[in-house]
Structures are given as structure tokens and as C-alpha cells.
Motif scaffolding. Sequence first.
Motif, PDB file in Angstrom:
ATOM      1  N   SER A 100     -24.344   5.548  27.812  1.00 53.82           N
ATOM      2  CA  SER A 100     -24.941   6.594  26.973  1.00 53.82           C
ATOM      3  C   SER A 100     -24.731   7.991  27.539  1.00 53.82           C
ATOM      4  N   THR A 101     -24.267   8.105  28.783  1.00 56.20           N
ATOM      5  CA  THR A 101     -24.117   9.420  29.417  1.00 56.20           C
ATOM      6  C   THR A 101     -22.677   9.915  29.445  1.00 56.20           C
ATOM      7  N   THR A 102     -21.725   9.089  29.047  1.00 59.19           N
ATOM      8  CA  THR A 102     -20.329   9.453  29.291  1.00 59.19           C
ATOM      9  C   THR A 102     -19.883  10.692  28.513  1.00 59.19           C
ATOM     10  N   ASP A 103     -20.286  10.797  27.236  1.00 60.19           N
ATOM     11  CA  ASP A 103     -19.845  11.948  26.445  1.00 60.19           C
ATOM     12  C   ASP A 103     -20.318  13.260  27.057  1.00 60.19           C
ATOM     13  N   LEU A 104     -21.521  13.239  27.610  1.00 60.73           N
ATOM     14  CA  LEU A 104     -22.073  14.455  28.206  1.00 60.73           C
ATOM     15  C   LEU A 104     -21.495  14.749  29.582  1.00 60.73           C
ATOM     16  N   PRO A 170     -28.922   4.567   9.821  1.00 61.14           N
ATOM     17  CA  PRO A 170     -27.790   5.144   9.089  1.00 61.14           C
ATOM     18  C   PRO A 170     -28.159   6.526   8.546  1.00 61.14           C
ATOM     19  N   PRO A 171     -27.163   7.295   8.123  1.00 62.97           N
ATOM     20  CA  PRO A 171     -27.433   8.684   7.698  1.00 62.97           C
ATOM     21  C   PRO A 171     -28.479   8.805   6.606  1.00 62.97           C
ATOM     22  N   GLY A 172     -28.570   7.841   5.706  1.00 65.18           N
ATOM     23  CA  GLY A 172     -29.517   7.946   4.601  1.00 65.18           C
ATOM     24  C   GLY A 172     -30.887   7.365   4.885  1.00 65.18           C
ATOM     25  N   ALA A 173     -31.187   7.107   6.163  1.00 65.93           N
ATOM     26  CA  ALA A 173     -32.455   6.447   6.501  1.00 65.93           C
ATOM     27  C   ALA A 173     -33.650   7.387   6.448  1.00 65.93           C
ATOM     28  N   GLY A 174     -33.408   8.685   6.317  1.00 64.16           N
ATOM     29  CA  GLY A 174     -34.507   9.645   6.262  1.00 64.16           C
ATOM     30  C   GLY A 174     -35.078  10.005   7.621  1.00 64.16           C
ATOM     31  N   LEU A 175     -34.356   9.693   8.690  1.00 62.47           N
ATOM     32  CA  LEU A 175     -34.817  10.042  10.040  1.00 62.47           C
ATOM     33  C   LEU A 175     -34.498  11.501  10.339  1.00 62.47           C
ATOM     34  N   ASP A 176     -35.484  12.215  10.901  1.00 64.37           N
ATOM     35  CA  ASP A 176     -35.359  13.643  11.166  1.00 64.37           C
ATOM     36  C   ASP A 176     -35.680  13.897  12.637  1.00 64.37           C
ATOM     37  N   PRO A 177     -34.768  14.524  13.401  1.00 58.29           N
ATOM     38  CA  PRO A 177     -35.032  14.804  14.811  1.00 58.29           C
ATOM     39  C   PRO A 177     -36.324  15.586  15.050  1.00 58.29           C
ATOM     40  N   ALA A 247     -24.521  13.580  19.392  1.00 53.01           N
ATOM     41  CA  ALA A 247     -23.303  14.051  18.724  1.00 53.01           C
ATOM     42  C   ALA A 247     -23.130  13.371  17.368  1.00 53.01           C
ATOM     43  N   ASP A 248     -23.472  12.088  17.292  1.00 51.02           N
ATOM     44  CA  ASP A 248     -23.343  11.355  16.025  1.00 51.02           C
ATOM     45  C   ASP A 248     -24.323  11.884  14.986  1.00 51.02           C
ATOM     46  N   ILE A 249     -25.534  12.219  15.435  1.00 48.77           N
ATOM     47  CA  ILE A 249     -26.534  12.761  14.510  1.00 48.77           C
ATOM     48  C   ILE A 249     -26.097  14.140  14.020  1.00 48.77           C
ATOM     49  N   ALA A 250     -25.604  14.963  14.952  1.00 43.80           N
ATOM     50  CA  ALA A 250     -25.155  16.305  14.566  1.00 43.80           C
ATOM     51  C   ALA A 250     -23.986  16.246  13.578  1.00 43.80           C
ATOM     52  N   ALA A 251     -23.133  15.219  13.716  1.00 42.99           N
ATOM     53  CA  ALA A 251     -21.978  15.085  12.830  1.00 42.99           C
ATOM     54  C   ALA A 251     -22.311  14.362  11.535  1.00 42.99           C
ATOM     55  N   GLY A 252     -23.545  13.890  11.393  1.00 41.85           N
ATOM     56  CA  GLY A 252     -23.941  13.199  10.178  1.00 41.85           C
ATOM     57  C   GLY A 252     -23.534  11.740  10.108  1.00 41.85           C
TER      58      GLY A 252
END
Length: 306
Positions: A100-104, A170-177, A247-252
Motif C-alpha cells: 500500500s506504500t509503494t506508489d507514495l 466502486p465509484p457509484g457507491a456514494g462514499l465520500d472522503p 490516487a484511485d479515489i482522486a481519479a474516480g
Amino acid sequence: MELRQLTALVTVAEVGSVTRAAQLLHVVQPAVTRQIRSLEEELGVVLFERTHRGMVPTAAAEVLIARARRALHELDRARAELRPDPAQAAGIVSVGLLESTTDLLVPPLSAQVARRFPGVELRLLTGYSGHLQEWLDDGTVDLSLLYDLSDTPSMAVTHLLREQLWAVGPPGAGLDPGSPVGWAEVLAHPLVLPVAGHGLRVLIDRARSAVPREPDVAVQTNSLGLQKQLVVAGHGWTVLPAAGVAADIAAGRLGGAPLDPPVERTVVLGLQRAGRVPDAVRAVADLLVEVTAGLVDAGAWPTARP
């Protein structure tokens, strides 16, 4: 048992072909065959089986290959450390990283090592905390990120940060940071979870135990990448460190939100206590602490605090 025999053994095992191994080692094919055969005669075991897939190591060979790799690695390190300038860190350093840390971490860490310690060759291995700890114990890696661990007789630990776990859908799950979600909502969906015994799974099971509802586990995996792919494909929700999905959340590509109440893990850096820590390993360890602190201070590591 000679160094060239061990080199031939490991090379044939890696490429699956005596011909290809001879090309890589810049020797003729019969020389590699002789080295393997002499090892077999000395040890009294068969080391390879010839199949349509090439040269396949036997169970006996796998035992020897693991130790031969370690011996060759240590010799490579010794050659690198016997350098004219003892003040300049140089050599091979194997670093274990939580997936989980590699991208950063990988881009800034590799860039800083190349700039400040050009004589250091980085080898980066990823895995989950249980495997990384085993690799640190047996010398496969020189230092490693781990989580929720303290000092042990064999390992010195530096605490780096605390970070939150998020519900991920998934993107349409209605989850909000900006809107935390409770476990009752998470458990209302099929879940894609780490395999039982995985350190992250232990943390998840402990945190959700306050809700009197058993999870509907659709899939279990030991790969963060697969967890995310399965969520995108609609197999369910999951729970992951925020840094692994930001990054995945920011990209949708995914939706995500903090858990309520918050669930945190502590990320630490582990170093073996036994023996002298090579200068190159110490230099990379110090740099890893510095890079991590910089990411936290800059707000680039989501939800993290020192």
C-alpha cells in the motif's frame, strides 16, 4: 562446492534453460552442464528435471537455491563495500515495502538514493507485513516497512506514522472522503478482504467485531492490487489503508471514506539487530525515515500523522 557452481545453479533456475544460462554467464553450454552435474554428484541428489517447460528445479534444488542466492548476495555486498572511499556508502540494499506504500514511497526514495548515494543499488520487494517480517528475519531484505510491531530481541523498530483505514467501494457507491462511514454500512455489502491471518485482516476483524453481524466475504486475496480490481469489477467493498487508494479515489476509479469510529495502523521501519549494519543499509534506512517524514509533513500521505 564452488562459487561458479552456485552461480550456474541459480542462473539455470531463474531462466529455465542451460543454453540461456550459458549465454548470460558468457561460458559454453557444456561448462554449465558440468557444473550442475558436479553439484549433483557431490550432493547425491538430482537438481533439475527436464520438461517441455525447460529445466525445472527439484525440491532438493529449491532448498539449495534459496541458500545459494543468499550467499551470492552477501558476496556481491562484500565486493561493493570493499571500496577505496570508506566514507561513501555503496553496495546492494534490499528494502521490503508494504504494497500500500509503494506508489507514495518508491519515486521519492529511489530518486533520493540515486542523487545522494550513487554507489547504492536498491532492490525493492513488496509483500504484506507477515511475509516482510519473515524476509527480514531470514536476511532476504536488509530493512523493511512493517506495521503494528514493537522492538523484539532480533529486530529494532523505528515508529514512522499512524494512518487510517478506509472503506472502499466502486465509484457509484456514494462514499465520500469527507463523510465517515460506520461498520454497519460496510457489513451490509459483500466484502473483498485480505486472507485470514494477514495482518490487515486481523486489524479489520478486530475493528468490526463490535457490530453483531458476520461479514459476507465474497473473495479473499493477499494482493492489494487484486482487492482493488475486484471492487472495481463489482464483487463488493473492501477496507484498505487510505494511502493505498488515494490516487484511485482522486481519479474516480474507486470511492472511499474513513471508517467511523476511526481504525488506524502504525507503520514502522524494522532493522535486524544481529551483526554490523552496513553503511549502505544504514544510509538507506535513515533516508527512508527522512522521506516518510517529508511526505507526512507535506500532507502527501493521506490521513497520516507522525
